[in-house]
Motif scaffolding. Sequence first.
Motif: not given
Length: 163
Positions: A7-11, A49-65
Amino acid sequence: MSLPTRIVPVVCALLYRLKQADEERHSVTASKSAYDLLVSLRHEDASNFANLWEFPGGKVEEGETHAQALTRECREELDVHIEVTDNKCVHAIHFEKSEEGVRTQYSVFFYWARMKFDGQVAKALASQKVAWVHYDDLKTREFCPGDETLIEELAKGSIAPPA
Ligand SMILES: Nc1nc2c([nH]c(=O)n2[C@H]2C[C@H](O)[C@@H](COP(=O)(O)OP(=O)(O)OP(=O)(O)O)O2)c(=O)[nH]1
């Protein structure tokens, strides 16, 4: 037999900038026509999704809000300090992919955020390009497929920055 599942949470930051005239007048209301969003072009060797536009962000690391993950990602990817302006997630998408015998379930959460300090310039450290785009012009770019509904809601004004 079911596959092992990761399970991968992304913000993601909906990093907005009010149009200058409104900032100067201290008209805090982000009216429908008065803001741009920062978007970035995903790297050509991104695993999804290489070469596509996104809103900046990435995966939540363990222990992070989520807010901590967003501020870390924006520092690492854009070299800017941001603040999350609303702790309530405004939109979420969910998708999965199966590869090499593992199923990965992504949940992507979007939050409104602003630059913490005036005059900061975002750099494309982890992407090919960054751009400030008027909310109504987002649909002219090709985004990660799951972002489409959000982009429609932004264009209609049914999702808008906090007043
Ligand atoms: N940052 C961001 N990611 C998005 C958006 N929409 C969307 O589906 N995603 C997906 C793409 C990725 O699968 C995941 C973000 O994780 P990531 O940025 O670490 O990218 P990635 O899994 O491709 O990782 P990698 O290639 O760097 O290993 O969320 C979006 O608007 N912004």
